[in-house]
Design a protein around this motif. Structure first.
Motif, PDB file in Angstrom:
ATOM      1  N   SER A   1       0.574  -1.351   0.043  1.00 17.63           N
ATOM      2  CA  SER A   1       0.123  -0.080  -0.047  1.00 17.63           C
ATOM      3  C   SER A   1       0.805   1.277  -0.114  1.00 17.63           C
ATOM      4  N   ASP A   2       2.017   1.379   0.425  1.00 20.55           N
ATOM      5  CA  ASP A   2       3.214   2.417   0.393  1.00 20.55           C
ATOM      6  C   ASP A   2       3.686   2.682  -0.875  1.00 20.55           C
ATOM      7  N   PRO A   3       3.405   3.766  -1.524  1.00 21.56           N
ATOM      8  CA  PRO A   3       3.866   4.152  -2.692  1.00 21.56           C
ATOM      9  C   PRO A   3       5.398   3.877  -3.091  1.00 21.56           C
ATOM     10  N   LYS A   4       6.254   3.973  -2.204  1.00 21.64           N
ATOM     11  CA  LYS A   4       7.586   3.687  -2.201  1.00 21.64           C
ATOM     12  C   LYS A   4       8.044   2.344  -1.918  1.00 21.64           C
ATOM     13  N   LEU A   5       7.622   1.651  -0.537  1.00 18.45           N
ATOM     14  CA  LEU A   5       7.959   0.414  -0.041  1.00 18.45           C
ATOM     15  C   LEU A   5       7.120  -0.621  -0.654  1.00 18.45           C
ATOM     16  N   LYS A   6       6.119  -0.315  -1.610  1.00 15.73           N
ATOM     17  CA  LYS A   6       5.602  -1.579  -2.303  1.00 15.73           C
ATOM     18  C   LYS A   6       6.484  -1.893  -3.343  1.00 15.73           C
ATOM     19  N   ASN A   7       7.569  -1.440  -3.581  1.00 20.20           N
ATOM     20  CA  ASN A   7       8.511  -1.751  -4.445  1.00 20.20           C
ATOM     21  C   ASN A   7       9.410  -2.729  -3.943  1.00 20.20           C
ATOM     22  N   GLU A   8       9.501  -2.938  -2.556  1.00 18.74           N
ATOM     23  CA  GLU A   8      10.305  -4.300  -1.983  1.00 18.74           C
ATOM     24  C   GLU A   8       9.291  -5.217  -1.492  1.00 18.74           C
ATOM     25  N   TYR A   9       9.967  -6.184  -1.251  1.00 21.86           N
ATOM     26  CA  TYR A   9       8.953  -7.460  -1.213  1.00 21.86           C
ATOM     27  C   TYR A   9       9.380  -8.452   0.167  1.00 21.86           C
ATOM     28  N   VAL A  10       8.237  -8.889   0.777  1.00 20.23           N
ATOM     29  CA  VAL A  10       8.668 -10.297   1.873  1.00 20.23           C
ATOM     30  C   VAL A  10       8.331 -11.177   0.858  1.00 20.23           C
ATOM     31  N   VAL A  11       8.991 -12.252   0.991  1.00 19.21           N
ATOM     32  CA  VAL A  11       8.669 -13.823   0.128  1.00 19.21           C
ATOM     33  C   VAL A  11       8.254 -14.632   1.230  1.00 19.21           C
ATOM     34  N   HIS A  12       7.167 -15.193   0.996  1.00 20.48           N
ATOM     35  CA  HIS A  12       6.588 -16.543   1.566  1.00 20.48           C
ATOM     36  C   HIS A  12       6.840 -17.531   0.451  1.00 20.48           C
ATOM     37  N   SER A  13       7.563 -18.454   0.892  1.00 17.05           N
ATOM     38  CA  SER A  13       7.915 -19.831  -0.164  1.00 17.05           C
ATOM     39  C   SER A  13       7.528 -21.116   0.633  1.00 17.05           C
ATOM     40  N   ALA A  14       7.471 -21.851  -0.241  1.00 18.21           N
ATOM     41  CA  ALA A  14       7.103 -23.256   0.128  1.00 18.21           C
ATOM     42  C   ALA A  14       7.578 -24.221  -1.158  1.00 18.21           C
ATOM     43  N   HIS A  15       7.945 -25.294  -1.121  1.00 15.15           N
ATOM     44  CA  HIS A  15       8.229 -26.046  -2.185  1.00 15.15           C
ATOM     45  C   HIS A  15       7.060 -27.020  -2.519  1.00 15.15           C
ATOM     46  N   LEU A  16       6.712 -27.167  -3.779  1.00 13.01           N
ATOM     47  CA  LEU A  16       5.339 -27.901  -4.278  1.00 13.01           C
ATOM     48  C   LEU A  16       6.009 -29.163  -4.671  1.00 13.01           C
ATOM     49  N   ASP A  17       7.199 -29.533  -5.159  1.00 18.31           N
ATOM     50  CA  ASP A  17       7.532 -30.814  -5.373  1.00 18.31           C
ATOM     51  C   ASP A  17       7.771 -31.994  -4.542  1.00 18.31           C
ATOM     52  N   HIS A  18       7.649 -33.110  -4.640  1.00 18.90           N
ATOM     53  CA  HIS A  18       8.162 -34.073  -3.798  1.00 18.90           C
ATOM     54  C   HIS A  18       9.048 -35.296  -4.844  1.00 18.90           C
ATOM     55  N   LEU A  19       8.775 -36.640  -4.197  1.00 17.04           N
ATOM     56  CA  LEU A  19       9.857 -37.624  -4.626  1.00 17.04           C
ATOM     57  C   LEU A  19       9.269 -38.285  -5.973  1.00 17.04           C
ATOM     58  N   GLY A  20       7.984 -38.090  -6.365  1.00 16.75           N
ATOM     59  CA  GLY A  20       7.383 -38.887  -7.237  1.00 16.75           C
ATOM     60  C   GLY A  20       7.194 -40.270  -6.885  1.00 16.75           C
ATOM     61  N   VAL A  21       7.413 -41.331  -8.019  1.00 16.12           N
ATOM     62  CA  VAL A  21       7.084 -42.768  -7.802  1.00 16.12           C
ATOM     63  C   VAL A  21       8.658 -43.468  -7.390  1.00 16.12           C
ATOM     64  N   GLY A  22       8.739 -44.202  -6.328  1.00 14.13           N
ATOM     65  CA  GLY A  22       9.896 -44.854  -6.104  1.00 14.13           C
ATOM     66  C   GLY A  22       9.864 -46.371  -5.736  1.00 14.13           C
ATOM     67  N   THR A  23      10.947 -46.658  -5.057  1.00 15.65           N
ATOM     68  CA  THR A  23      10.964 -48.042  -4.199  1.00 15.65           C
ATOM     69  C   THR A  23       9.847 -48.289  -3.520  1.00 15.65           C
ATOM     70  N   PRO A  24       9.046 -49.523  -3.817  1.00 23.01           N
ATOM     71  CA  PRO A  24       7.756 -49.631  -2.744  1.00 23.01           C
ATOM     72  C   PRO A  24       8.124 -49.975  -1.087  1.00 23.01           C
ATOM     73  N   ILE A  25       7.184 -49.549  -0.614  1.00 16.61           N
ATOM     74  CA  ILE A  25       7.529 -49.550   0.991  1.00 16.61           C
ATOM     75  C   ILE A  25       6.277 -50.350   1.360  1.00 16.61           C
ATOM     76  N   GLN A  26       6.158 -51.485   1.786  1.00 19.50           N
ATOM     77  CA  GLN A  26       4.851 -51.946   2.114  1.00 19.50           C
ATOM     78  C   GLN A  26       3.682 -52.004   1.295  1.00 19.50           C
ATOM     79  N   GLY A  27       4.133 -52.147  -0.006  1.00 14.39           N
ATOM     80  CA  GLY A  27       3.375 -52.382  -1.206  1.00 14.39           C
ATOM     81  C   GLY A  27       2.968 -51.209  -1.718  1.00 14.39           C
ATOM     82  N   ASP A  28       3.577 -49.876  -1.271  1.00 12.37           N
ATOM     83  CA  ASP A  28       3.125 -48.470  -2.007  1.00 12.37           C
ATOM     84  C   ASP A  28       4.560 -47.751  -2.593  1.00 12.37           C
ATOM     85  N   SER A  29       4.145 -47.310  -3.693  1.00 13.61           N
ATOM     86  CA  SER A  29       5.389 -46.842  -4.526  1.00 13.61           C
ATOM     87  C   SER A  29       5.058 -45.401  -4.635  1.00 13.61           C
ATOM     88  N   ILE A  30       4.235 -44.732  -4.322  1.00 15.31           N
ATOM     89  CA  ILE A  30       3.780 -43.422  -4.505  1.00 15.31           C
ATOM     90  C   ILE A  30       4.224 -42.797  -3.320  1.00 15.31           C
TER      91      ILE A  30
END
Length: 548
Positions: free
Chosen positions: A313-342
C-alpha cells in the motif's frame, strides 16, 4: 526499552514493549488484522493437502504431469484469493531448467606415493562427482590435507592457515568443530562453500574423504541416482548443491584411502581428526599425487516455479518484497515400501503449500494491505537440492535487492497442538525479534532448535535466500506439549522414522489441522510485521552471513 513500528493506518499501530530480560513482546496489530487472521481455516488446509497428496498426482515430481496438476491447483487457488501473477512475461511461472547428471560406470584413478603408483578401484575406493557441463572429466595433482576445508574467521577457525595448496588437490573430511553453532556448522560444511573456499586458496580440486573409521569399506556412490543442477538459457549451471566451476574436479574416497595418505605423511588419523573436532586445525602436505577421471550421462527436465504478488500500500515501499516460500515438489514414484510406491508428500510439503494458500486468503480478507508487497513463491526442486529456490533467489522475477526477507514453510509437521516453535535461521538477523513478537501474539513460546544435528537450516529453501544476502527463516515445531512433558521432539522422531520420505506420508497419516491453521497465522504475522516495518531486516553485526 520501547521499539515502535508504525503500520499502515492508525488502527494498525504496532507497539512492541519489552518486559524483563528474555521476555517476549506482544504486538497490538489491530482488529482488522486479527479478523483477517481468523479467516484461516483448518478444513481448507485439509482439503488442499488431500488434493495435493492424492495418488493421481504421483508424488508431484518436477517435469511430470502430477507436478503440473499441483501447479494448476495452486494457481487456481491464488487467483481466487486475488493474488496477481508475478512470474516471467506477466505469467504465473518462472522456468527452471533442470539437468540430472548420473555418475557413469566408467572411471579410473591412480595414486602415486613416494614414487610408487597403484590403481584405486573406481566405484569402491574412489568416485568422481557428476559434472553437468562435461561428459568426461579428468585431473591430476599433488595432494594436501586441509582438515574440514573451512575458513571462518568470525569463529576463529581456518584449516588453510599456513598451508600452501596452490595448484594442488585438497583432501578434506566433512564436518565442523564441535564449538560451531549448528547453523554455522551446516553452512560451513556445504559442498559448494567447501569448493569455493578451496578455490579461493588456489586449489584446483577437492576430494572428500570419509573420516569415520567404522564406516563401511565400500564407498557410497554420490551420483548413483543422479545429481541435479539448474542451467541458464546458455546451458551454464547457475545453481547446484554439488557442482562448482571454480575447481576442475570433486571426488570422494573412503577411510582406507585417507589412512593411507595420512600414513604417507607420517600422521595418525585418530590424532588429527580429534584435533580438528576440538577446533585446532592440523593440516599438512601429503607426499603423494593422484590422477583420476570419469564419464557421465545427462537427463534434462523442464521445471518451473510459481510466483504471485500481493501489492503493498505504500507508494515507495511497495517496490520492496517479503517472500513467503514453500516447495511444491516431492519424490514422485519410487521404491515400494509395504506395497506402496507413490511418495505422496502430504506433510512434505503439501502441508506447507496449503499454509501459503491460507496466507494468501488472510491477505485477501485484509482490506488495507501492508506497506511492502508480498510474494507467494511455490518452488520446484527442493527435494533435488533447493534448486527452484536457488534459481529464484539468484534470478528473481523482481529486483534481487528488493527482496527484504524470506519466510519459508517446509513440512511444518502438523501432528500435535502447536504451543511452541523454533525459528531456524532467525537468530542470525533482526528477524528473531519479529518472531518473538508474532509468537507472543499467538500465545506461543520460541525455543532453540531441539535437533541441531539434523542440520535443518541448510536443508530447505530458506537457505537459498540466505546465500544471496536475504535474511530468512523457517518455522518448525518446538518441544512443548499439552501434558507438560514438553517432549514433542521425541514423538516427532518416531513419526519421522515411519513417514518421512516414505509412501506412508499421505493423507491417512497423523495430522492436527488446527496446528496447520496456527502455522499459517504465525507465518502470516511474521511476514506482515516485516512488511510494515520502515526498516529492512538486518543481519546481526559480525554474523557469519552478514556479508553474503
Amino acid at each position: 526499552m520501547k521499539m515502535k513500528f508504525v503500520l499502515a493506518g492508525a488502527a494498525c499501530a504496532l507497539l512492541l514493549i519489552g518486559n524483563s530480560a528474555g521476555a517476549q513482546t506482544k504486538p497490538n496489530v489491530g482488529k482488522a488484522v486479527d479478523a483477517a487472521m481468523q479467516t484461516a481455516n483448518a478444513d481448507e488446509i485439509k482439503a488442499s493437502i488431500t488434493y495435493l497428496a492424492d495418488d493421481k498426482l504421483l508424488g508431484r515430481k518436477p517435469g511430470e504431469p502430477g507436478f503440473q496438476m499441483a501447479a494448476d491447483y495452486v494457481i487456481d487457488q491464488l487467483k481466487g484469493y486475488g493474488v496477481k501473477p508475478a512470474g516471467e512475461n506477466g505469467g504465473w511461472t518462472q522456468q527452471v531448467r533442470l539437468r540430472r547428471t548420473f555418475a557413469g560406470k566408467q572411471g579410473w584413478a591412480t595414486l602415486t606415493i613416494n614414487g610408487k603408483t597403484d590403481s584405486l578401484k573406481y566405484g569402491a575406493d574412489i568416485f568422481i562427482y557428476p559434472d553437468p557441463v562435461h561428459k568426461e572429466v579428468s585431473g591430476s595433482g599433488q595432494l594436501a590435507f586441509a582438515g574440514y576445508g573451512i575458513t571462518e574467521k568470525q569463529l576463529g577457525y581456518d584449516d588453510y592457515a599456513g598451508l600452501d595448496v596452490k595448484g594442488k588437490i585438497v583432501v578434506i573430511t566433512r564436518g565442523a568443530p564441535k564449538s560451531f553453532p549448528s547453523s554455522d556448522a551446516s553452512h560451513a560444511m556445504d559442498l559448494i562453500n567447501l569448493q569455493r573456499n578451496a578455490a579461493a586458496h588456489g586449489a584446483k580440486g577437492v576430494i572428500i574423504a570419509v573420516g569415520d573409521s567404522t564406516a563401511r569399506p565400500i564407498l557410497a556412490n554420490p551420483g548413483r541416482r543422479g545429481l541435479y543442477s539448474v542451467l541458464d538459457e546458455k546451458g551454464v549451471p547457475v545453481v547446484s548443491r554439488n557442482y562448482f566451476g571454480g575447481v576442475s574436479m570433486l571426488g570422494a574416497v573412503g577411510y582406507k584411502t585417507l589412512k593411507l595418505l595420512a600414513t604417507a605423511a607420517g600422521k595418525n588419523p585418530a590424532e588429527f581428526l580429534t584435533s580438528i573436532k576440538a577446533g585446532k586445525p592440523m593440516s599438512f602436505n601429503i607426499p603423494a599425487s593422484i590422477s583420476a577421471g570419469a564419464s557421465f550421462d545427462y537427463q534434462d527436465v523442464a521445471g518451473f516455479n510459481i510466483v504471485g504478488k500481493i501489492e503493498g500500500s505504500d507508494p515507495k515501499l511497495k517496490n520492496e518484497y517479503v517472500v513467503h516460500s514453500a516447495h511444491l515438489d516431492h519424490l514422485g514414484v519410487g521404491t515400494p515400501i509395504q506395497g506402496d510406491s507413490i511418495y505422496n508428500g502430504a506433510h512434505d510439503n503439501a502441508s506447507g503449500v496449503a499454509s501459503l494458500l491460507q496466507i494468501a486468503k488472510i491477505y485477501h480478507n485484509l482490506k488495507e494491505k501492508p506497506k511492502r508487497s508480498i510474494l507467494i513463491v511455490m518452488v520446484t526442486g527442493e527435494e533435488l537440492g533447493d534448486l527452484g529456490s536457488g534459481y529464484f533467489a539468484s534470478h528473481p522475477t523482481v529486483p534481487v535487492k528488493a527482496m527484504v526477507a524470506d519466510v519459508n514453510t517446509d513440512m511444518p509437521t502438523i501432528i500435535a497442538p502447536l504451543l511452541s516453535v523454533t525459528a531456524l535461521g532467525a537468530e542470525h538477523s533482526s528477524l528473531s525479534k519479529v518472531v518473538d513478537a508474532a509468537a507472543a501474539y499467538m500465545g506461543m513460546t520460541v525455543e532453540p532448535d531441539p535437533e541441531p544435528e539434523q542440520n535443518r537450516f541448510v536443508r530447505s529453501d530458506q537457505y537459498s535466500f540466505v546465500l544471496h544476502g536475504i535474511p530468512a527463516l523457517h518455522i518448525k515445531y518446538g518441544a512443548r506439549t499439552p501434558d507438560g512433558k514438553n517432549n514433542l521432539n521425541e514423538f516427532v522422531q518416531k513419526w519421522r522414522a515411519k513417514y518421512y520420505h516414505k509412501p506412508q506420508d499421505d493423507i491417512n497419516g497423523i495430522f492436527d489441522f488446527d496446528a496447520g491453521k496456527k502455522y499459517a497465522e504465525l507465518n502470516f504475522l511474521i511476514g506482515y510485521l516485516v512488511a510494515n516495518d520502515p526498516q529492512r531486516p538486518t543481519w546481526n553485526k559480525g554474523d557469519i552471513f552478514e556479508k553474503n
